[in-house]
Design a protein around this motif. Structure first.
Motif, mmCIF file in Angstrom:
data_model
loop_
_atom_site.group_PDB
_atom_site.id
_atom_site.type_symbol
_atom_site.label_atom_id
_atom_site.label_comp_id
_atom_site.label_asym_id
_atom_site.label_seq_id
_atom_site.Cartn_x
_atom_site.Cartn_y
_atom_site.Cartn_z
ATOM 1 N N VAL A 337 -3.651 65.174 29.359
ATOM 2 C CA VAL A 337 -2.977 64.566 28.206
ATOM 3 C C VAL A 337 -2.281 63.278 28.635
ATOM 4 O O VAL A 337 -2.333 62.261 27.931
ATOM 5 C CB VAL A 337 -1.969 65.559 27.593
ATOM 6 N N GLY A 338 -1.637 63.300 29.820
ATOM 7 C CA GLY A 338 -0.965 62.104 30.314
ATOM 8 C C GLY A 338 -1.940 60.964 30.566
ATOM 9 O O GLY A 338 -1.632 59.797 30.290
ATOM 10 N N GLY A 339 -3.117 61.288 31.081
ATOM 11 C CA GLY A 339 -4.129 60.264 31.289
ATOM 12 C C GLY A 339 -4.595 59.653 29.978
ATOM 13 O O GLY A 339 -4.774 58.426 29.872
ATOM 14 N N TYR A 340 -4.772 60.500 28.964
ATOM 15 C CA TYR A 340 -5.190 60.000 27.652
ATOM 16 C C TYR A 340 -4.116 59.085 27.064
ATOM 17 O O TYR A 340 -4.415 57.992 26.550
ATOM 18 C CB TYR A 340 -5.454 61.180 26.713
ATOM 19 N N ILE A 341 -2.847 59.509 27.160
ATOM 20 C CA ILE A 341 -1.744 58.700 26.622
ATOM 21 C C ILE A 341 -1.650 57.370 27.372
ATOM 22 O O ILE A 341 -1.440 56.312 26.757
ATOM 23 C CB ILE A 341 -0.415 59.479 26.726
ATOM 24 N N THR A 342 -1.820 57.404 28.681
ATOM 25 C CA THR A 342 -1.730 56.178 29.478
ATOM 26 C C THR A 342 -2.793 55.175 29.068
ATOM 27 O O THR A 342 -2.515 53.968 28.956
ATOM 28 C CB THR A 342 -1.861 56.510 30.976
ATOM 29 N N ASP A 343 -4.003 55.645 28.834
ATOM 30 C CA ASP A 343 -5.060 54.737 28.396
ATOM 31 C C ASP A 343 -4.805 54.204 26.985
ATOM 32 O O ASP A 343 -5.198 53.087 26.660
ATOM 33 C CB ASP A 343 -6.418 55.441 28.435
ATOM 34 N N ARG A 344 -4.119 54.993 26.149
ATOM 35 C CA ARG A 344 -3.867 54.579 24.765
ATOM 36 C C ARG A 344 -2.733 53.564 24.655
ATOM 37 O O ARG A 344 -2.849 52.576 23.920
ATOM 38 C CB ARG A 344 -3.535 55.803 23.904
ATOM 39 N N ILE A 345 -1.622 53.792 25.384
ATOM 40 C CA ILE A 345 -0.439 52.940 25.199
ATOM 41 C C ILE A 345 -0.217 51.970 26.356
ATOM 42 O O ILE A 345 0.663 51.111 26.287
ATOM 43 C CB ILE A 345 0.832 53.789 24.972
ATOM 44 N N GLY A 346 -0.994 52.110 27.405
ATOM 45 C CA GLY A 346 -0.848 51.218 28.556
ATOM 46 C C GLY A 346 0.020 51.831 29.644
ATOM 47 O O GLY A 346 0.844 52.715 29.388
ATOM 48 N N ILE A 347 -0.189 51.345 30.860
ATOM 49 C CA ILE A 347 0.504 51.933 32.013
ATOM 50 C C ILE A 347 2.003 51.685 31.948
ATOM 51 O O ILE A 347 2.809 52.585 32.208
ATOM 52 C CB ILE A 347 -0.079 51.357 33.327
ATOM 53 N N TYR A 348 2.418 50.471 31.569
ATOM 54 C CA TYR A 348 3.845 50.147 31.599
ATOM 55 C C TYR A 348 4.635 51.030 30.626
ATOM 56 O O TYR A 348 5.656 51.612 30.992
ATOM 57 C CB TYR A 348 4.050 48.673 31.256
ATOM 58 N N LYS A 349 4.173 51.152 29.386
ATOM 59 C CA LYS A 349 4.878 51.994 28.423
ATOM 60 C C LYS A 349 4.865 53.454 28.859
ATOM 61 O O LYS A 349 5.860 54.179 28.706
ATOM 62 C CB LYS A 349 4.247 51.854 27.040
ATOM 63 N N SER A 350 3.741 53.904 29.413
ATOM 64 C CA SER A 350 3.651 55.309 29.813
ATOM 65 C C SER A 350 4.585 55.618 30.975
ATOM 66 O O SER A 350 5.074 56.739 31.102
ATOM 67 C CB SER A 350 2.206 55.671 30.186
ATOM 68 N N LEU A 351 4.855 54.610 31.834
ATOM 69 C CA LEU A 351 5.772 54.848 32.950
ATOM 70 C C LEU A 351 7.152 55.256 32.459
ATOM 71 O O LEU A 351 7.753 56.195 32.985
ATOM 72 C CB LEU A 351 5.878 53.592 33.823
ATOM 73 N N TRP A 352 7.676 54.539 31.449
ATOM 74 C CA TRP A 352 9.036 54.889 31.035
ATOM 75 C C TRP A 352 9.055 56.059 30.049
ATOM 76 O O TRP A 352 9.954 56.914 30.105
ATOM 77 C CB TRP A 352 9.789 53.674 30.496
ATOM 78 N N VAL A 353 8.047 56.158 29.167
ATOM 79 C CA VAL A 353 8.029 57.270 28.212
ATOM 80 C C VAL A 353 7.760 58.599 28.925
ATOM 81 O O VAL A 353 8.525 59.564 28.811
ATOM 82 C CB VAL A 353 6.976 57.023 27.117
ATOM 83 N N LEU A 354 6.656 58.670 29.675
ATOM 84 C CA LEU A 354 6.303 59.919 30.351
ATOM 85 C C LEU A 354 7.231 60.185 31.529
ATOM 86 O O LEU A 354 7.451 61.346 31.907
ATOM 87 C CB LEU A 354 4.844 59.865 30.818
ATOM 88 N N GLY A 355 7.788 59.117 32.134
ATOM 89 C CA GLY A 355 8.762 59.315 33.198
ATOM 90 C C GLY A 355 10.004 60.026 32.712
ATOM 91 O O GLY A 355 10.575 60.866 33.409
ATOM 92 N N LEU A 356 10.429 59.689 31.498
ATOM 93 C CA LEU A 356 11.587 60.380 30.924
ATOM 94 C C LEU A 356 11.243 61.817 30.556
ATOM 95 O O LEU A 356 12.035 62.741 30.808
ATOM 96 C CB LEU A 356 12.063 59.623 29.677
ATOM 97 N N VAL A 357 10.059 62.017 30.001
ATOM 98 C CA VAL A 357 9.646 63.376 29.625
ATOM 99 C C VAL A 357 9.587 64.291 30.837
ATOM 100 O O VAL A 357 9.952 65.467 30.769
ATOM 101 C CB VAL A 357 8.278 63.332 28.903
ATOM 102 N N GLN A 358 9.152 63.757 31.996
ATOM 103 C CA GLN A 358 8.958 64.614 33.160
ATOM 104 C C GLN A 358 10.265 65.202 33.700
ATOM 105 O O GLN A 358 10.231 66.189 34.448
ATOM 106 C CB GLN A 358 8.217 63.862 34.268
#
Length: 488
Positions: A337-358
């Motif tokens: 799921v994280g890989g799919y989200i990263t490809d959809r929103i880009g690496i930079y946005k996923s770093l802070w969004v998914l980083g907070l979720v983790q």
């Protein structure tokens, strides 16, 4: 994304990513799950079992020999050779059928070969994947790496029925099968030969460039410090680290005024070239600190979770079923799921969004530590307490997969493909250092503060990395621009 995945070439690349990371996960699963149990069942003392964990040092130091794989390439042959040699080490363990110095030496060789295999697989994968595939590719890397670890778990189960000698033979067979599968992967792309320095020219260039030489000395200083964890060299050589640190500082100070623009750049050399090139990029020191800090909150809590379960009355069977088996499954799902989200929103946005979720589950563990009473094994645990901890554990495993997918995509995006193995090995080694230090400190933190305050502290440890997120974003933008418009 769905139409993109319909392309045959994309599906082929992702298929081989899955195969390769099963091959990478299996040896680590054998090391972390099988060897300690085998030694204990052969009545090895706990101190000797502890030595096994130190034999994992090659995974932290693998950046030292990664340049050799980058220089010679032929990644698939490195994979096959490492797997065949690992099978021989497992055969030695089957032949020895016990514990002792020879068995420990075989495990040391095994980890050295496994880390070499990791370098080759990571370098090959970085060359194989396109930029837009890194998110889903990393989801597959996480998931199938865990699948390889689960395969090691099958070896552990089989040992109950066929004995350790045949279990090691089974493991050797699986490793050989992995090597043959890796050999069947597509050939690496042919790269245009670059006129680089010879090894002798590189060493001569280093001797005339104090700043570059100081960087190499600093690198060796760090390697010595990590190796001392296992070998205790500082006991045999008094003031070892003082001498190396002093030499580094003297050479670095010399570099402040001694400059010679006519000396060829040391970053063109085959041994330290990639390391000097990546460390010399503008803004890279801040990125290095970001890599160390990004998963600090996740790393700081990881080593204390299972002791927390034990101290609150949960059995090994409950821990194994929920935290290990179900946890691995959920982390695989989280990675995809994280890989799919990263490809959809880009690496930079996923770093802070998914980083907070983790790190949100860290708050859940802090709440559990505040609510749940300590208990001994066998004490009845209310169903509501069980469900609370099981839910937090499930969220932790899934969220860890989300954050890891974004993080690995970032690491892959900032390395240059022509030196992918070396650069990725260096960056992943930085994370390994962070994991080791966080795990070491976590016991003292939980013991002195108590579980609830310490788990809350681990949540707060996630935020210093966000101060450096802009630097990570600038590096991503720079590498993206370079990829779109490579230098002539």
């Amino acid at each position: 994304m769905r139409d993109y995945l319909k392309r045959r070439d994309v599906r082929t690349r992702l298929f081989w990513i899955a195969v390769l990371y099963v091959a990478e996960g299996l040896p680590f699963g054998l090391f972390s799950d099988v060897f300690p149990v085998a030694f204990r069942e052969h009545h090895a003392p706990l101190s000797e079992i502890g030595v096994i964990s130190l034999l994992g040092l090659p995974w932290t130091l693998k950046f030292l020999w990664a340049p050799a794989i980058d220089h010679f390439r032929h990644h698939r042959l490195w994979m096959l050779g490492a797997d065949l040699a690992m099978a021989l080490a497992l055969g030695h363990l089957a032949w020895e059928h016990g514990v002792g110095p020879a068995a420990l030496a075989a495990i040391g060789v095994f980890t050295l070969l496994s880390s070499t295999n990791d370098i080759a697989i990571d370098g090959y994968s970085l060359e194989l994947l396109e930029v837009g595939e890194m998110g889903i590719g990393n989801g597959l890397r996480i998931g199938f790496y865990r699948a390889g670890m689960l395969a090691a778990g099958l070896v552990l189960i089989a040992s109950t029925y066929i004995g350790w000698r045949y279990a090691y033979i089974l493991a050797a067979g699986l490793v050989i099968a992995d090597g043959l599968a890796c050999l069947a992967a597509p050939r690496e792309q042919v790269r245009t030969a670059v006129d680089r320095q010879s090894l002798g020219q590189e060493l001569a260039s280093l001797s005339r460039r104090p700043k570059a030489l100081a960087m190499v000395l600093a690198l060796l200083f760090g390697a010595l410090w990590l190796a001392n964890d296992a070998l205790h060299w500082s006991r045999a050589i008094p003031h070892l680290f003082l001498y190396v640190a002093a030499a580094t500082l003297i050479v670095w100070a010399t570099s402040l005024w001694r400059r010679n623009p006519h000396v060829p750049p040391a970053s063109d050399g085959p041994l330290f070239g990639a390391l000097l090139e990546i460390t010399g990029r503008p803004g890279m020191p801040a990125v290095f600190v970001f890599i160390v800090l990004y998963k600090l909150g996740d790393s700081a809590i990881g080593f204390m979770v299972k002791p927390f379960w034990v101290d609150h009355g949960f059995s090994a069977a409950q821990i194994g079923a929920v935290s290990v088996i179900a946890g691995i499954g959920l982390s695989i799902l989280g990675g995809l799921v994280g890989g799919y989200i990263t490809d959809r929103i880009g690496i930079y946005k996923s770093l802070w969004v998914l980083g907070l979720v983790q790190v949100l589950p860290n708050l859940g563990y802090a709440a559990c530590a505040h609510i749940l009473p300590r208990a001994t094994l066998g004490t009845p645990i209310p169903l509501t307490h069980e469900l609370l901890l099981y839910s937090v554990s499930a969220l932790e495993s899934f969220a860890a997969g989300l954050g890891t997918a974004a993080f690995l995509a970032f690491l892959m995006a900032i390395v240059r493909k022509e030196r992918a193995a070396t650069e990725y090995a260096l960056l992943s080694s930085l994370f390994a250092v962070s994991l080791r230090l966080a795990g070491f400190a976590s016991g003292f933190g939980a013991q002195d503060l108590g579980y609830a305050p310490y788990f809350l502290l681990t949540f707060l440890l996630a935020f210093p990395a966000y101060l450096l997120l802009p630097a990570a974003g600038r590096m991503l933008a720079a590498m993206s621009a370079e990829s779109a418009h490579p230098p002539a």
